[in-house]
Motif scaffolding. Sequence first.
Motif, PDB file in Angstrom:
ATOM      1  N   VAL A  61       0.819  -1.212   0.000  1.00 28.22           N
ATOM      2  CA  VAL A  61       0.000   0.000   0.000  1.00 28.22           C
ATOM      3  C   VAL A  61       0.852   1.262   0.000  1.00 28.22           C
ATOM      4  O   VAL A  61       0.350   2.354  -0.231  1.00 28.22           O
ATOM      5  N   HIS A  62       2.150   1.131   0.274  1.00 31.86           N
ATOM      6  CA  HIS A  62       3.078   2.261   0.186  1.00 31.86           C
ATOM      7  C   HIS A  62       4.461   1.673  -0.029  1.00 31.86           C
ATOM      8  O   HIS A  62       4.637   0.456  -0.066  1.00 31.86           O
ATOM      9  N   ARG A  63       5.455   2.542  -0.192  1.00 31.98           N
ATOM     10  CA  ARG A  63       6.800   2.074  -0.497  1.00 31.98           C
ATOM     11  C   ARG A  63       7.811   2.641   0.487  1.00 31.98           C
ATOM     12  O   ARG A  63       7.595   3.692   1.086  1.00 31.98           O
ATOM     13  N   ALA A  85      -4.521   2.127   1.219  1.00 30.32           N
ATOM     14  CA  ALA A  85      -3.972   2.965   0.143  1.00 30.32           C
ATOM     15  C   ALA A  85      -4.684   4.313   0.095  1.00 30.32           C
ATOM     16  O   ALA A  85      -4.066   5.355  -0.152  1.00 30.32           O
ATOM     17  N   PHE A  88      -3.241   6.599   2.787  1.00 30.88           N
ATOM     18  CA  PHE A  88      -1.963   7.178   2.366  1.00 30.88           C
ATOM     19  C   PHE A  88      -2.185   8.273   1.323  1.00 30.88           C
ATOM     20  O   PHE A  88      -1.576   9.345   1.403  1.00 30.88           O
ATOM     21  N   ALA A  89      -3.061   8.017   0.344  1.00 29.81           N
ATOM     22  CA  ALA A  89      -3.308   8.996  -0.717  1.00 29.81           C
ATOM     23  C   ALA A  89      -3.921  10.277  -0.171  1.00 29.81           C
ATOM     24  O   ALA A  89      -3.654  11.378  -0.681  1.00 29.81           O
ATOM     25  N   HIS A  91      -3.264  11.572   2.684  1.00 27.92           N
ATOM     26  CA  HIS A  91      -2.332  12.111   3.691  1.00 27.92           C
ATOM     27  C   HIS A  91      -2.904  11.982   5.101  1.00 27.92           C
ATOM     28  O   HIS A  91      -2.711  12.846   5.954  1.00 27.92           O
ATOM     29  N   LYS A  95       3.611   9.988   9.669  1.00 31.20           N
ATOM     30  CA  LYS A  95       4.861   9.251   9.467  1.00 31.20           C
ATOM     31  C   LYS A  95       5.995   9.941  10.219  1.00 31.20           C
ATOM     32  O   LYS A  95       6.105  11.171  10.188  1.00 31.20           O
ATOM     33  N   GLY A 164       3.695  12.684   0.171  1.00 33.59           N
ATOM     34  CA  GLY A 164       4.407  11.442  -0.083  1.00 33.59           C
ATOM     35  C   GLY A 164       5.113  11.399  -1.416  1.00 33.59           C
ATOM     36  O   GLY A 164       4.931  10.444  -2.188  1.00 33.59           O
ATOM     37  N   ARG A 166       8.226  10.951  -4.041  1.00 33.18           N
ATOM     38  CA  ARG A 166       9.337   9.998  -4.116  1.00 33.18           C
ATOM     39  C   ARG A 166      10.627  10.658  -3.638  1.00 33.18           C
ATOM     40  O   ARG A 166      10.969  11.752  -4.074  1.00 33.18           O
TER      41      ARG A 166
END
Length: 256
Positions: A61-63, A85, A88-89, A91, A95, A164, A166
């Motif tokens: 669901v995330h990296r 997911a 996470f999308a 926000h 984290k 999030g 990269r």
Amino acid sequence: METQPGASAHPPLSILWQDEHLVALYKPAGWLVHRTGLDAGETRFVVQTLRDQIGQHVYPVHRLDKGTCGVLVMGLHPAATRALAGAFAAHAVRKQYLALVRGWAPESAEVNHPLRPDDAPPDATAQDAHTTITRLARLDLPEPSDARHAGTRASLVLAQPTTGRRHQIRRHLKHLAHPIIGDATHGKGPLNRWWAERLGLQRLWLHAWRLQLPHPVDGRWITLDSGLRWPQATPGDGAAPWRDWQRVLALPWQND
């Protein structure tokens, strides 16, 4: 001793949380989340190893970057995966990362620095990106890593990204002129090699420490953490998945 067909050639992954909907594990540094043609020589993949270890399909669901260690969450069925997911999308996941960085970072910093995707053309629109940086401790070693200086300075920082993108934390710390030690892309090779010699390990010193997120079924907030403790680090636990980080936390820090 020969590896049996179908058995993993790697030690089992450390499970931090598991129920019938999700599993959280400790991703070791140097592992990929899943197979990719961009790193064809790698043999350590979280998805395949975890699937074989727990005997069921898992869904990312995330990296986390290959060089980053720490808390990684996977769904155990499609509905839970979609809910995770989505969090996470949106926000909706809090984290916290630990990083060892060059020099004395500011006590606190709000980095609002838009980022283009790494593979985007130069004229692509940059995306909003925000990270809160807090310095936890400073280090001033008498040994010089550079002949121009009498010693070597570093900081232990807490990074809290609210977007999030990269490589966001790595790029934002580079933007502050305090790149993460061991970052081959955004740091300095001679300094990275000096630290690798001192710590006995060449790696990216970025640790996914803690995640707080809504449970995908009942929405209650759950906290998933790696087990690493600062400043009360547990010494001498050679079996801990974060044992590499004990070398960093054992340095003579000046707590802020």
